[in-house]
Design a protein around this motif. Structure first.
Motif, PDB file in Angstrom:
ATOM      1  N   ALA A  21      39.108  43.068  54.484  1.00 48.46           N
ATOM      2  CA  ALA A  21      40.395  42.519  54.259  1.00 48.46           C
ATOM      3  C   ALA A  21      40.990  43.001  53.020  1.00 48.46           C
ATOM      4  CB  ALA A  21      40.076  41.064  53.945  1.00 48.46           C
ATOM      5  N   GLU A  22      42.183  43.177  52.900  1.00 56.05           N
ATOM      6  CA  GLU A  22      43.169  43.598  52.045  1.00 56.05           C
ATOM      7  C   GLU A  22      43.940  42.280  51.191  1.00 56.05           C
ATOM      8  OE1 GLU A  22      45.680  47.315  50.872  1.00 56.05           O
ATOM      9  OE2 GLU A  22      47.060  45.631  51.781  1.00 56.05           O
ATOM     10  N   ILE A  23      43.392  42.002  50.205  1.00 56.99           N
ATOM     11  CA  ILE A  23      43.855  40.484  49.675  1.00 56.99           C
ATOM     12  C   ILE A  23      45.131  41.018  48.500  1.00 56.99           C
ATOM     13  CG2 ILE A  23      43.416  38.422  48.293  1.00 56.99           C
ATOM     14  CD1 ILE A  23      40.352  38.835  49.047  1.00 56.99           C
ATOM     15  N   ASP A  24      46.352  40.440  49.117  1.00 52.98           N
ATOM     16  CA  ASP A  24      47.396  40.884  48.550  1.00 52.98           C
ATOM     17  C   ASP A  24      48.123  39.488  47.783  1.00 52.98           C
ATOM     18  OD1 ASP A  24      49.991  41.404  47.625  1.00 52.98           O
ATOM     19  OD2 ASP A  24      50.616  42.342  49.374  1.00 52.98           O
ATOM     20  N   LEU A  25      48.120  39.435  46.580  1.00 47.21           N
ATOM     21  CA  LEU A  25      48.477  38.373  45.861  1.00 47.21           C
ATOM     22  C   LEU A  25      49.809  38.391  45.062  1.00 47.21           C
ATOM     23  CD1 LEU A  25      45.229  38.205  43.411  1.00 47.21           C
ATOM     24  CD2 LEU A  25      45.531  36.685  45.390  1.00 47.21           C
ATOM     25  N   GLY A  26      50.593  39.446  45.884  1.00 47.63           N
ATOM     26  CA  GLY A  26      51.951  39.201  45.923  1.00 47.63           C
ATOM     27  C   GLY A  26      52.451  39.506  44.413  1.00 47.63           C
ATOM     28  N   SER A  27      53.169  38.568  43.751  1.00 49.38           N
ATOM     29  CA  SER A  27      53.813  38.358  42.452  1.00 49.38           C
ATOM     30  C   SER A  27      52.789  37.880  41.401  1.00 49.38           C
ATOM     31  CB  SER A  27      55.018  37.839  42.385  1.00 49.38           C
ATOM     32  OG  SER A  27      55.027  36.568  42.780  1.00 49.38           O
ATOM     33  N   LEU A  28      51.790  37.157  41.861  1.00 43.84           N
ATOM     34  CA  LEU A  28      50.675  36.377  40.978  1.00 43.84           C
ATOM     35  C   LEU A  28      50.275  37.355  40.127  1.00 43.84           C
ATOM     36  CD1 LEU A  28      49.106  34.032  43.414  1.00 43.84           C
ATOM     37  CD2 LEU A  28      50.748  33.238  41.753  1.00 43.84           C
ATOM     38  N   PRO A  29      50.407  37.260  38.773  1.00 45.62           N
ATOM     39  CA  PRO A  29      49.912  38.003  37.654  1.00 45.62           C
ATOM     40  C   PRO A  29      48.475  38.144  37.486  1.00 45.62           C
ATOM     41  CG  PRO A  29      50.452  35.988  36.590  1.00 45.62           C
ATOM     42  CD  PRO A  29      50.930  36.099  38.188  1.00 45.62           C
ATOM     43  N   VAL A  30      47.679  38.820  38.272  1.00 47.12           N
ATOM     44  CA  VAL A  30      46.062  38.695  38.213  1.00 47.12           C
ATOM     45  C   VAL A  30      45.770  39.741  37.408  1.00 47.12           C
ATOM     46  CG1 VAL A  30      43.959  39.124  39.506  1.00 47.12           C
ATOM     47  CG2 VAL A  30      45.818  37.977  40.607  1.00 47.12           C
ATOM     48  N   LYS A  31      44.740  39.513  36.282  1.00 46.54           N
ATOM     49  CA  LYS A  31      44.269  40.595  35.474  1.00 46.54           C
ATOM     50  C   LYS A  31      42.959  39.908  35.029  1.00 46.54           C
ATOM     51  CE  LYS A  31      45.464  43.113  31.437  1.00 46.54           C
ATOM     52  NZ  LYS A  31      46.457  42.995  30.115  1.00 46.54           N
ATOM     53  N   GLY A  32      41.917  40.951  34.928  1.00 47.13           N
ATOM     54  CA  GLY A  32      40.525  40.682  34.259  1.00 47.13           C
ATOM     55  C   GLY A  32      39.594  41.069  35.133  1.00 47.13           C
ATOM     56  N   THR A  33      38.505  40.033  35.390  1.00 46.82           N
ATOM     57  CA  THR A  33      37.522  40.231  36.271  1.00 46.82           C
ATOM     58  C   THR A  33      37.432  39.110  37.295  1.00 46.82           C
ATOM     59  OG1 THR A  33      36.301  41.455  34.491  1.00 46.82           O
ATOM     60  CG2 THR A  33      34.691  40.392  36.357  1.00 46.82           C
ATOM     61  N   ALA A  34      37.202  39.611  38.650  1.00 44.13           N
ATOM     62  CA  ALA A  34      37.061  38.723  39.619  1.00 44.13           C
ATOM     63  C   ALA A  34      35.588  38.387  39.920  1.00 44.13           C
ATOM     64  CB  ALA A  34      37.559  39.349  41.077  1.00 44.13           C
ATOM     65  N   HIS A  35      35.221  36.980  39.728  1.00 42.37           N
ATOM     66  CA  HIS A  35      33.955  36.585  39.914  1.00 42.37           C
ATOM     67  C   HIS A  35      33.837  35.911  41.421  1.00 42.37           C
ATOM     68  CE1 HIS A  35      32.626  36.941  35.845  1.00 42.37           C
ATOM     69  NE2 HIS A  35      34.100  36.571  35.517  1.00 42.37           N
ATOM     70  N   ILE A  36      32.921  36.411  42.023  1.00 38.18           N
ATOM     71  CA  ILE A  36      32.546  36.250  43.654  1.00 38.18           C
ATOM     72  C   ILE A  36      31.276  35.508  43.751  1.00 38.18           C
ATOM     73  CG2 ILE A  36      32.869  37.035  45.869  1.00 38.18           C
ATOM     74  CD1 ILE A  36      34.327  39.412  44.452  1.00 38.18           C
ATOM     75  N   ARG A  37      31.311  34.363  44.563  1.00 36.14           N
ATOM     76  CA  ARG A  37      30.098  33.671  44.959  1.00 36.14           C
ATOM     77  C   ARG A  37      30.009  33.789  46.441  1.00 36.14           C
ATOM     78  NH1 ARG A  37      26.228  32.467  40.920  1.00 36.14           N
ATOM     79  NH2 ARG A  37      25.924  30.188  41.827  1.00 36.14           N
ATOM     80  N   THR A  38      28.862  34.456  46.932  1.00 36.39           N
ATOM     81  CA  THR A  38      28.875  34.379  48.463  1.00 36.39           C
ATOM     82  C   THR A  38      27.487  33.666  49.252  1.00 36.39           C
ATOM     83  OG1 THR A  38      29.880  36.429  48.606  1.00 36.39           O
ATOM     84  CG2 THR A  38      28.914  35.932  50.571  1.00 36.39           C
ATOM     85  N   ILE A  39      27.635  32.794  50.047  1.00 37.35           N
ATOM     86  CA  ILE A  39      26.393  32.180  50.710  1.00 37.35           C
ATOM     87  C   ILE A  39      26.453  32.867  51.938  1.00 37.35           C
ATOM     88  CG2 ILE A  39      25.542  30.013  51.541  1.00 37.35           C
ATOM     89  CD1 ILE A  39      27.736  28.811  49.329  1.00 37.35           C
ATOM     90  N   HIS A  40      25.274  33.324  52.373  1.00 41.68           N
ATOM     91  CA  HIS A  40      24.945  34.363  53.478  1.00 41.68           C
ATOM     92  C   HIS A  40      23.456  34.379  53.803  1.00 41.68           C
ATOM     93  CE1 HIS A  40      25.427  37.608  56.236  1.00 41.68           C
ATOM     94  NE2 HIS A  40      24.614  38.329  55.603  1.00 41.68           N
ATOM     95  N   GLY A  41      23.230  34.608  55.079  1.00 39.25           N
ATOM     96  CA  GLY A  41      21.848  34.647  55.420  1.00 39.25           C
ATOM     97  C   GLY A  41      21.596  35.819  56.509  1.00 39.25           C
ATOM     98  N   SER A  42      20.456  36.194  56.783  1.00 37.12           N
ATOM     99  CA  SER A  42      20.015  37.027  57.913  1.00 37.12           C
ATOM    100  C   SER A  42      20.539  36.500  59.340  1.00 37.12           C
ATOM    101  CB  SER A  42      18.481  37.458  57.607  1.00 37.12           C
ATOM    102  OG  SER A  42      17.710  36.384  57.906  1.00 37.12           O
TER     103      SER A  42
END
Length: 638
Positions: A572-593
């Motif tokens: 996916a390409e996540i397009d935040l439009g005009s929202l002023p994003v800056k810094g580090t994205a922190h991501i938490r994923t729940i996934h299994g085999s």
């Protein structure tokens, strides 16, 4: 994505949870006493549950033949019958047990228990004893399971009083003497022809918090659940008076809804203390089965006197699933409106600020039942409840993948029903009534598709929470089943762990989404036909289901995303439009085999969130793993 023209607030109460005495959610779970049937009573299990217990542990059959109440056993069954249940002479409840030693020999009773040696080696035991004859020496010990000569810890009391007296001892194990998940035997013994009656036995870890398991308290606190519902089927026969007052005097009875013991040691005060410890507000279901409006109002006054600032205003649920004939003393559709009104009036008199949830129907059959409730005047209640505890039975004999995709589509198909419930209420003059989703759970009958214990259950939970947030305009309250067991926190063989869905609710609630943002997605969809019996036709279900929001301080964009596709990662390409994003994205994923992966006592962290981070930007490329739940925190520069 972008802000909405009309901001939609996401109530924190959508991330509530649910506690009911069922299985080992309280006793054997949250309540830290490791002893079952501490009062040595008969008649605490249904016939079906007794049969299941004897299948699992056939040795208990011989113990029962010797007069011992389940699940107690003789220290040495070769000694024959040295035990007698005594009814009408007890320190607690209705029955005690007379134990009769042999000359020159030790005779006792034992129970298999599971400790938590990975956390605690010291335990506090208590028992009530009435001396009958001989010396008054009583031994309390922990021994190797089925090895009575292997004493791990022991203490002696001189119990020579002819009246019922409580005795307390401390038992300390050596470090690493007992392995994690290893059972031990708690033993009470007499010697040299002595006789005594035993009653009300307990064994708590020394680090118990007001009688509760500290591991479960910590995991519940980490959940950040703002409300905890205390209710369920047991509500309709529960007398709250049985669960208050000195714990030694609370009577053990059968929980008739589930055929299991209700020791009443975890009652109103303990539930309120639990809520305090985890920083949640209580939401209590009142007894509209065997109860009375007067008793319910008395309970409201009691809770208000013992909670917070004593000003009331708590959530109270007017019964549980009263439309079902499985509900003890269900009122039936002809009486439900009158019963709801009478209880509402009594509760409002006790607390004018109380917020009331009336029993509503489930999404697939609500109309006629809710129409009865809505004959009451506006203001009788603030919310109509609905439940969605659903199995994966389908209209077709689909394979496991079909059942899985049909189950994962259910939250998407539920959204229109929520609006129909609210629209019916508004049309009947109850314009301010909102929907309260006070139970929700996914069950796989064959354990081959999404179930509350597996990764598929976590996907269902993510999709459900996304649905709730999107429809926050009509939904104000939601309680996942449950905070203990089901989709929540489990304890087996002394090990505490979370189901995969626990981590989904935890990540969502900790993120504290507050304001909904608009999202446009062009990902693929699928349609289910002849699917899960409750909602068999669901169209245009997105494989990648994303909700965007901001916390109250608007410091970041929160993305909660569920990839329903069982085998394909979604780029996916996540397009935040005009929202002023800056810094580090922190991501938490729940996934299994596999969606069938589960956590258990042997591998408690098989499924758990995995953390990642990367530079944040207005356009972010990300690949969502197949069958996963992802929570992204994208910081904003304001």
């Amino acid at each position: 994505m972008s802000p909405r023209a009309q901001p939609q607030v996401i109530p924190a109460t959508l991330f509530g949870s649910f506690l009911e005495p069922i299985g080992h959610s309280t006793y054997g779970g949250l309540w830290a006493d490791v002893v079952e049937n501490p009062s040595l009573e008969e008649g605490l299990w249904s016939a079906g549950n007794i049969a299941a217990m004897l299948r699992e542990r056939p040795e208990l059959r011989r113990a029962s033949e010797l007069g011992l109440p389940l699940p107690w056993e003789p220290l040495d069954q070769r000694q024959g019958n040295r035990y007698l249940p005594v009814r009408g002479d007890a320190a607690n409840s209705n029955q005690s047990l007379l134990v009769m030693a042999l000359p020159g020999k030790t005779v006792g009773i034992r129970q298999r228990v599971y400790l938590s040696p990975q956390r605690q080696n010291t335990y506090n035991a208590s028992l009530w004893v009435k001396h009958v004859r001989g010396n008054g020496n009583v031994s309390v010990s922990l021994r190797r399971h089925n090895q009575p000569d292997k004493i791990l810890a022991s203490a002696q009391v001189v119990a020579d009083k002819p009246e019922w007296t409580k005795y307390e001892v401390r038992l300390s194990l050596k470090p690493n003497e007992v392995a994690r998940l290893e059972p031990v035997d708690l033993v009470l013994a007499l010697d040299d022809d002595a006789r005594a009656q035993f009653d009300s036995v307990s064994l708590f870890p020394a680090d118990a918090i007001d009688g509760m398991d500290p591991d479960e308290i910590q995991m519940a606190r980490d959940l950040h659940s703002p409300i905890v519902r205390f209710g369920g089927n047991f509500t309709s026969a529960y007398d709250w008076h049985d669960g208050v007052g000195p714990t030694d005097k609370r009577v053990s009875v059968i929980n008739p809804s589930w055929g299991i013991p209700e020791y009443n040691t975890f009652g109103t005060d303990e539930f309120l203390r639990f809520c305090e410890l985890i920083h949640a507000s209580p939401q209590i279901a009142l007894n509209l089965g065997t109860g009375t409006p007067e008793s319910d109002a008395e309970w409201v006054r009691y809770v208000n006197a013992h909670w917070g600032d004593h000003h009331g205003g708590l959530l109270w649920e007017l019964g549980n699933e009263l439309w079902g004939d499985f509900q003890i003393a269900y009122p039936g559709p002809e009486r439900i409106a009158a019963v709801t009104l009478a209880t509402s009036q009594a509760v409002r008199a006790a607390d004018p600020r109380a917020r009331l949830i009336a029993t509503g129907g489930d999404e697939d059959s609500f109309h006629d039942w809710n129409a009865r409730q809505l004959t009451n005047a506006p203001g009788t209640f603030n919310y109509l409840s609905t439940h969605f505890v659903v199995t994966d039975s389908t209209q077709l004999r689909g394979d496991a993948d079909f059942r899985s995709m049909a189950a994962l589509a259910l939250p998407w198909g539920l959204a229109p029903r929520m609006h129909q419930i609210q629209q019916q209420a508004a049309a009947a003059g109850h314009k301010d009534v909102r929907v309260a989703f006070t139970e929700w759970l996914m069950i796989s009958e064959q354990r081959s598709s999404p179930n509350f214990t597996n990764m598929g259950g976590a996907l269902f939970a993510g999709g459900f929470l996304n649905m709730l947030m999107r429809n926050a305009g009509v939904l104000s309250i939601s309680d996942m089943t449950g905070i203990m067991e089901f989709g929540g926190i489990w304890k087996k063989r002394g090990q505490v762990y979370g189901a995969p869905a626990y981590y989904v609710l935890r990540e969502y609630a900790q993120a504290q989404p507050h304001t909904l943002l608009d999202v446009v997605s062009d990902g693929g969809t699928y349609t289910i036909s002849h699917g899960i019996t409750r909602l068999p036709e669901i169209a245009d279900v997105p494989y990648l289901d994303c909700v965007a929001s901001e916390p109250e301080n608007a410091s970041e964009v929160l993305l909660t995303c569920v990839n329903r596709h069982l085998t394909r990662a979604m780029e996916a390409e996540i397009d935040l439009g005009s929202l002023p994003v800056k810094g580090t994205a922190h991501i938490r994923t729940i996934h299994g085999s596999s969606i069938l992966d589960e956590n258990d006592e042997e591998n408690p962290q098989r499924i758990a969130p995995v953390a990642d981070q990367r530079p944040a930007s207005r356009k972010l490329h990300y690949t969502f793993p197949n069958a996963s739940v992802t929570v992204m925190h994208l910081p904003l520069q304001r």
